[in-house]
Write a protein that holds these residues in place. Structure first.
Motif, PDB file in Angstrom:
ATOM      1  N   ALA A 170       3.025  -1.178  -6.289  1.00  0.00           N
ATOM      2  CA  ALA A 170       4.021  -0.204  -5.818  1.00  0.00           C
ATOM      3  C   ALA A 170       4.152   0.975  -6.769  1.00  0.00           C
ATOM      4  O   ALA A 170       4.375   2.113  -6.336  1.00  0.00           O
ATOM      5  CB  ALA A 170       5.375  -0.889  -5.637  1.00  0.00           C
TER       6      ALA A 170
ATOM      7  N   ILE B 136       6.404  -9.567   0.839  1.00  0.00           N
ATOM      8  CA  ILE B 136       6.016  -8.151   0.873  1.00  0.00           C
ATOM      9  C   ILE B 136       7.043  -7.334   1.662  1.00  0.00           C
ATOM     10  O   ILE B 136       7.494  -6.267   1.219  1.00  0.00           O
ATOM     11  CB  ILE B 136       4.597  -7.989   1.479  1.00  0.00           C
ATOM     12  CG1 ILE B 136       3.544  -8.520   0.496  1.00  0.00           C
ATOM     13  CG2 ILE B 136       4.324  -6.530   1.849  1.00  0.00           C
ATOM     14  CD1 ILE B 136       2.149  -8.625   1.081  1.00  0.00           C
ATOM     15  N   GLN B 137       7.433  -7.851   2.824  1.00  0.00           N
ATOM     16  CA  GLN B 137       8.411  -7.132   3.665  1.00  0.00           C
ATOM     17  C   GLN B 137       9.760  -7.007   2.958  1.00  0.00           C
ATOM     18  O   GLN B 137      10.409  -5.953   3.006  1.00  0.00           O
ATOM     19  CB  GLN B 137       8.573  -7.852   5.008  1.00  0.00           C
ATOM     20  CG  GLN B 137       7.369  -7.688   5.912  1.00  0.00           C
ATOM     21  CD  GLN B 137       7.252  -8.809   6.951  1.00  0.00           C
ATOM     22  OE1 GLN B 137       8.150  -9.644   7.110  1.00  0.00           O
ATOM     23  NE2 GLN B 137       6.121  -8.840   7.648  1.00  0.00           N
TER      24      GLN B 137
ATOM     25  N   GLU C 113       9.462  -4.325   0.291  1.00  0.00           N
ATOM     26  CA  GLU C 113       9.471  -2.977   0.873  1.00  0.00           C
ATOM     27  C   GLU C 113      10.898  -2.560   1.246  1.00  0.00           C
ATOM     28  O   GLU C 113      11.295  -1.409   1.069  1.00  0.00           O
ATOM     29  CB  GLU C 113       8.555  -2.931   2.101  1.00  0.00           C
ATOM     30  CG  GLU C 113       7.073  -3.015   1.734  1.00  0.00           C
ATOM     31  CD  GLU C 113       6.149  -2.963   2.942  1.00  0.00           C
ATOM     32  OE1 GLU C 113       4.988  -2.554   2.775  1.00  0.00           O
ATOM     33  OE2 GLU C 113       6.589  -3.330   4.063  1.00  0.00           O
ATOM     34  N   LYS C 114      11.674  -3.542   1.707  1.00  0.00           N
ATOM     35  CA  LYS C 114      13.060  -3.256   2.109  1.00  0.00           C
ATOM     36  C   LYS C 114      13.926  -2.886   0.903  1.00  0.00           C
ATOM     37  O   LYS C 114      14.656  -1.894   0.928  1.00  0.00           O
ATOM     38  CB  LYS C 114      13.632  -4.491   2.820  1.00  0.00           C
ATOM     39  CG  LYS C 114      15.066  -4.353   3.277  1.00  0.00           C
ATOM     40  CD  LYS C 114      15.531  -5.642   3.946  1.00  0.00           C
ATOM     41  CE  LYS C 114      17.050  -5.668   4.038  1.00  0.00           C
ATOM     42  NZ  LYS C 114      17.528  -7.000   4.438  1.00  0.00           N
TER      43      LYS C 114
ATOM     44  N   SER D  64      12.996  -1.931  -2.141  1.00  0.00           N
ATOM     45  CA  SER D  64      12.474  -0.875  -3.013  1.00  0.00           C
ATOM     46  C   SER D  64      12.297   0.466  -2.305  1.00  0.00           C
ATOM     47  O   SER D  64      12.222   1.512  -2.954  1.00  0.00           O
ATOM     48  CB  SER D  64      11.114  -1.286  -3.586  1.00  0.00           C
ATOM     49  OG  SER D  64      10.138  -1.319  -2.554  1.00  0.00           O
TER      50      SER D  64
ATOM     51  N   GLN E 151       9.593   1.207  -0.949  1.00  0.00           N
ATOM     52  CA  GLN E 151       8.175   1.532  -1.161  1.00  0.00           C
ATOM     53  C   GLN E 151       7.321   0.865  -0.081  1.00  0.00           C
ATOM     54  O   GLN E 151       7.554  -0.286   0.272  1.00  0.00           O
ATOM     55  CB  GLN E 151       7.707   1.014  -2.524  1.00  0.00           C
ATOM     56  CG  GLN E 151       8.483   1.542  -3.700  1.00  0.00           C
ATOM     57  CD  GLN E 151       8.252   3.016  -3.924  1.00  0.00           C
ATOM     58  OE1 GLN E 151       7.120   3.473  -3.981  1.00  0.00           O
ATOM     59  NE2 GLN E 151       9.326   3.768  -4.065  1.00  0.00           N
ATOM     60  N   LYS E 152       6.329   1.584   0.417  1.00  0.00           N
ATOM     61  CA  LYS E 152       5.367   0.981   1.352  1.00  0.00           C
ATOM     62  C   LYS E 152       4.202   0.451   0.516  1.00  0.00           C
ATOM     63  O   LYS E 152       3.625   1.178  -0.286  1.00  0.00           O
ATOM     64  CB  LYS E 152       4.874   2.041   2.338  1.00  0.00           C
ATOM     65  CG  LYS E 152       4.267   1.461   3.597  1.00  0.00           C
ATOM     66  CD  LYS E 152       5.341   0.921   4.524  1.00  0.00           C
ATOM     67  CE  LYS E 152       4.665   0.226   5.714  1.00  0.00           C
ATOM     68  NZ  LYS E 152       5.452  -0.867   6.268  1.00  0.00           N
ATOM     69  N   LEU E 153       3.884  -0.823   0.697  1.00  0.00           N
ATOM     70  CA  LEU E 153       2.857  -1.439  -0.141  1.00  0.00           C
ATOM     71  C   LEU E 153       1.486  -1.343   0.501  1.00  0.00           C
ATOM     72  O   LEU E 153       1.328  -1.582   1.705  1.00  0.00           O
ATOM     73  CB  LEU E 153       3.171  -2.932  -0.333  1.00  0.00           C
ATOM     74  CG  LEU E 153       3.956  -3.353  -1.568  1.00  0.00           C
ATOM     75  CD1 LEU E 153       4.055  -4.858  -1.584  1.00  0.00           C
ATOM     76  CD2 LEU E 153       3.324  -2.858  -2.849  1.00  0.00           C
ATOM     77  N   ASN E 154       0.495  -1.017  -0.299  1.00  0.00           N
ATOM     78  CA  ASN E 154      -0.894  -1.028   0.150  1.00  0.00           C
ATOM     79  C   ASN E 154      -1.457  -2.432  -0.106  1.00  0.00           C
ATOM     80  O   ASN E 154      -1.585  -2.843  -1.249  1.00  0.00           O
ATOM     81  CB  ASN E 154      -1.694   0.012  -0.640  1.00  0.00           C
ATOM     82  CG  ASN E 154      -3.129   0.125  -0.155  1.00  0.00           C
ATOM     83  OD1 ASN E 154      -3.433  -0.256   0.969  1.00  0.00           O
ATOM     84  ND2 ASN E 154      -3.999   0.636  -1.003  1.00  0.00           N
ATOM     85  N   TYR E 155      -1.717  -3.167   0.972  1.00  0.00           N
ATOM     86  CA  TYR E 155      -2.265  -4.521   0.787  1.00  0.00           C
ATOM     87  C   TYR E 155      -3.360  -4.798   1.807  1.00  0.00           C
ATOM     88  O   TYR E 155      -3.447  -4.137   2.847  1.00  0.00           O
ATOM     89  CB  TYR E 155      -1.155  -5.577   0.875  1.00  0.00           C
ATOM     90  CG  TYR E 155      -0.534  -5.767   2.246  1.00  0.00           C
ATOM     91  CD1 TYR E 155      -1.052  -6.680   3.156  1.00  0.00           C
ATOM     92  CD2 TYR E 155       0.604  -5.031   2.617  1.00  0.00           C
ATOM     93  CE1 TYR E 155      -0.467  -6.859   4.402  1.00  0.00           C
ATOM     94  CE2 TYR E 155       1.184  -5.198   3.864  1.00  0.00           C
ATOM     95  CZ  TYR E 155       0.652  -6.118   4.751  1.00  0.00           C
ATOM     96  OH  TYR E 155       1.224  -6.287   5.989  1.00  0.00           O
TER      97      TYR E 155
ATOM     98  N   TRP F 189      11.536  -5.022  -9.544  1.00  0.00           N
ATOM     99  CA  TRP F 189      11.174  -3.614  -9.343  1.00  0.00           C
ATOM    100  C   TRP F 189      11.859  -2.730 -10.394  1.00  0.00           C
ATOM    101  O   TRP F 189      11.255  -1.828 -10.965  1.00  0.00           O
ATOM    102  CB  TRP F 189      11.541  -3.184  -7.931  1.00  0.00           C
ATOM    103  CG  TRP F 189      11.257  -1.749  -7.584  1.00  0.00           C
ATOM    104  CD1 TRP F 189      12.108  -0.852  -7.037  1.00  0.00           C
ATOM    105  CD2 TRP F 189      10.018  -1.036  -7.748  1.00  0.00           C
ATOM    106  NE1 TRP F 189      11.494   0.365  -6.848  1.00  0.00           N
ATOM    107  CE2 TRP F 189      10.199   0.278  -7.277  1.00  0.00           C
ATOM    108  CE3 TRP F 189       8.763  -1.394  -8.247  1.00  0.00           C
ATOM    109  CZ2 TRP F 189       9.202   1.238  -7.299  1.00  0.00           C
ATOM    110  CZ3 TRP F 189       7.751  -0.425  -8.268  1.00  0.00           C
ATOM    111  CH2 TRP F 189       7.972   0.868  -7.797  1.00  0.00           C
TER     112      TRP F 189
END
Length: 337
Positions: free
Chosen positions: A208, A276-277, A280-281, A283, A285-289, A329
């Motif tokens: 992230a 992961i979800q 994202e909520k 932070s 941040q959209k995670l690249n996975y 985070w």
């Protein structure tokens, strides 16, 4: 009372040192700095206003262990975290794990057995259950063949402690952790893996923040609701507090057996994609996975039945998955700023 914490500058160890010092214990930290940093002492001091005694030492050196116990003869208890702990690495380098995780344990117990009475808390793991047949996992679940050398060292470690207790005055509590995550709310200490992280959450936070290009999700074909592996993620502060409670149980001679065992988890399983979800909520941040193949040594699912720890220790988790991810985070942002 003087308490020795081996691996006390590591992730769980440092948080436990904080909780011990907050409860008024004098702490002596042993750490070889193999996967930790001496700067963690500053974080502990900033939180508690006290700096633990620090001994840089490799517990695989039997002579050093003997000298340490000669120097510190007024010890009330030992909490033993020092161990290599990555499942994947243990598959690739089993001898490192057997040497590090077992020799150090034996050398400490050899010194403790010479004391008139000794209290020992062992950092064990849910990996001792292998792939358990039933969820949630109770302490009575049968011990399956370990899926990794790491898990095997925890199984063997427990056996060593049980055998030793039969013929010595050592009283022990085995704490079987599920998946510790998060950081202290102050962001003064947290998980600080050296090199590429072996665990999910630090890999998420490093991705992230841009340190890692992409997060690999190992396997999407597990027999779980979304196909990814399920684990029980426990906030490290909740976990640290359990160690203090377990230690007090031994110090106050409340233990019923020479060796007692407790699961430490939340009692809830979360899949990798759910973590992961949730990250994202909290932070934004959209995670690249990306989904990749399964990793050798990983099991499908593991989450705890915590009834025994709740009722006998009077301990239960206070913090949520979201709390843990938000603190992780915050910690990541601080150390990269």
């Amino acid at each position: 009372m003087k308490i020795v914490v081996t691996g006390g500058l590591g992730f769980i160890g440092s948080h436990t040192v904080v909780e011990l010092q907050n409860e008024g214990f004098e702490v002596v930290v042993i750490d070889n700095l193999y996967n930790s940093s001496e700067s963690v002492l500053d974080g502990i001091f900033n939180i508690t206003g006290k700096r633990p005694i620090f001994e840089k030492m490799d517990l695989r050196d039997k002579g050093s262990v003997q000298q340490f116990f000669k120097k510190h003869q007024d010890i009330s208890g030992v909490i033993h975290f020092a161990a290599s702990k990555a499942v994947g690495e243990s598959v690739g380098n089993p001898l490192l794990y057997y040497e590090n995780n077992l020799n150090s344990l034996v050398y400490i117990l050899q010194e403790l057995k010479e004391l008139p009475s000794a209290n020992f808390i062992f950092s064990s793991s849910c990996t001792v259950y292998g792939q358990a047949e039933k969820m949630p996992i109770t302490e009575n679940a049968s011990i399956q063949t370990a899926m990794s050398p790491y898990g095997n060292t925890k199984q063997i470690g427990e056996e060593i402690i049980i055998d030793t207790a039969k013929v010595t005055s050592i009283n022990s509590i085995l704490l079987r952790y599920f998946n510790p995550i998060g950081a202290h709310p102050s962001a003064e200490i947290g998980e600080l893996p050296l090199g590429v992280p072996q665990n999910l959450v630090p890999f998420i936070t490093q991705t992230a923040i841009g340190l890692r290009e992409k997060l690999s999700v190992f396997g999407s074909d597990y027999p779980t609701p979304d196909g990814t592996a399920v684990r029980d993620y426990i906030h490290v502060v909740d976990l640290a507090k359990a160690h203090v409670i377990a230690l007090k149980r031994l110090l106050n001679k409340k233990n019923i057996d020479k060796v007692e065992t407790f699961n430490l988890g939340t009692g809830t399983g979360s899949s990798v994609l759910e973590v992961i979800q949730a990250f994202e909520k909290v932070s934004g941040q959209k995670l690249n996975y990306q989904i990749v193949g399964r990793r050798e040594g990983d099991i499908t699912s593991a989450y705890a039945n915590t009834d025994k720890a709740n009722s006998i220790l009077g301990w239960k988790t206070q913090l949520s998955l979201e709390d843990a991810l938000a603190s992780a985070w915050k910690w990541e942002q601080k150390i990269r700023s």
